[in-house]
Design an enzyme around this catalytic site. Structure first.
Site, PDB file in Angstrom:
ATOM      1  N   ASP A 188       3.967  -8.488   4.914  1.00 57.08           N
ATOM      2  CA  ASP A 188       3.142  -9.588   4.920  1.00 57.08           C
ATOM      3  C   ASP A 188       1.969  -9.678   4.668  1.00 57.08           C
ATOM      4  O   ASP A 188       0.907  -8.526   5.561  1.00 57.08           O
ATOM      5  CB  ASP A 188       3.277 -11.295   5.722  1.00 57.08           C
ATOM      6  N   GLY A 235       3.249   4.914  -7.690  1.00 55.06           N
ATOM      7  CA  GLY A 235       1.889   4.940  -8.142  1.00 55.06           C
ATOM      8  C   GLY A 235       0.983   5.738  -7.322  1.00 55.06           C
ATOM      9  O   GLY A 235       0.531   6.514  -7.559  1.00 55.06           O
ATOM     10  N   ASP A 271      -5.288  -1.026   0.617  1.00 55.33           N
ATOM     11  CA  ASP A 271      -5.318  -2.384  -0.766  1.00 55.33           C
ATOM     12  C   ASP A 271      -6.074  -2.028  -1.003  1.00 55.33           C
ATOM     13  O   ASP A 271      -6.914  -2.028  -0.780  1.00 55.33           O
ATOM     14  CB  ASP A 271      -5.449  -3.331   0.525  1.00 55.33           C
TER      15      ASP A 271
END
Length: 199
Positions: free
Chosen positions: A39, A11, A68
């Site tokens: 990570d 997406g 993010d």
């Protein structure tokens, strides 16, 4: 220019590819280059995005772009924040968009203040040790709807109601959503930064 996207989320790839096409940038998912996920041990979007971008650049040798993003609900002190993708797992559900929406709506029952923000932080690096990463932040404030509405988008789009449009992100045409979403806003900033510094 080829740029590795430090995400395996299809997406995000679809949204960002259309937004970055004016620069002639080809985004390639890190998974398509045999690179796993980095990570994300940090508590802020910018730290996690920077870690992901550096990881992707290090393992591919290409410039990297990382996003993010997450939902920050005022009534929950800004949570789920960087844990947005795993929100449902806190309540016994498997990870996934539909379960995240279900868990959020359950937790929001009886909560009067439904104000929330979708936040997207994009970080781009030319190399793993780039001393001057490009950082762009997009934020959209809305309200959590009482039930899912619309078939478009992904993540929390079906319950992120945008008063300006009187609709959830999932109800908006893709071009409208991309122009006004948190990711759309951060992408526009990033495009300007890339034009100024990289092209």
């Amino acid at each position: 220019m080829k740029l590795v996207l430090a995400s395996n989320n299809r997406g995000k790839l679809a949204e960002l590819q259309s937004m970055f096409s004016p620069l002639g940038v080809e985004l390639v998912r890190q998974a398509d280059l045999g690179v796993g996920e980095a990570d994300e041990p940090f508590h802020t979007f910018v730290e996690n995005a920077l870690a992901k971008a550096r990881f992707a650049a290090e393992h591919t040798g290409l410039p990297a772009l990382a996003d993010d993003a997450g939902l920050c609900v005022d009534a929950f002190g800004g949570q789920p924040g960087v844990q947005t993708a795993y929100y449902a797992t806190r309540f016994g559900y498997e990870k996934g968009d539909a379960n995240n929406v279900r868990a959020l709506l359950e937790q929001m029952r009886g909560v009067a203040s439904r104000r929330a923000a979708m936040v997207s932080t994009l970080v781009a690096v030319r190399s793993p040790d780039d001393p001057e990463p490009l950082i762009a932040v997009g934020r959209v404030v809305g309200e959590i709807a009482t039930e899912p509405r619309g078939d478009g988008g992904f993540g929390f789009d079906p319950v992120m109601f945008i008063p300006e449009f009187g609709k959830t992100f999932a109800e908006l045409p893709v071009e409208v959503k991309n122009a006004h979403s948190h990711r759309g806003r951060s992408a526009q900033q990033m495009l300007a930064l890339m034009r100024e510094r990289w092209f």
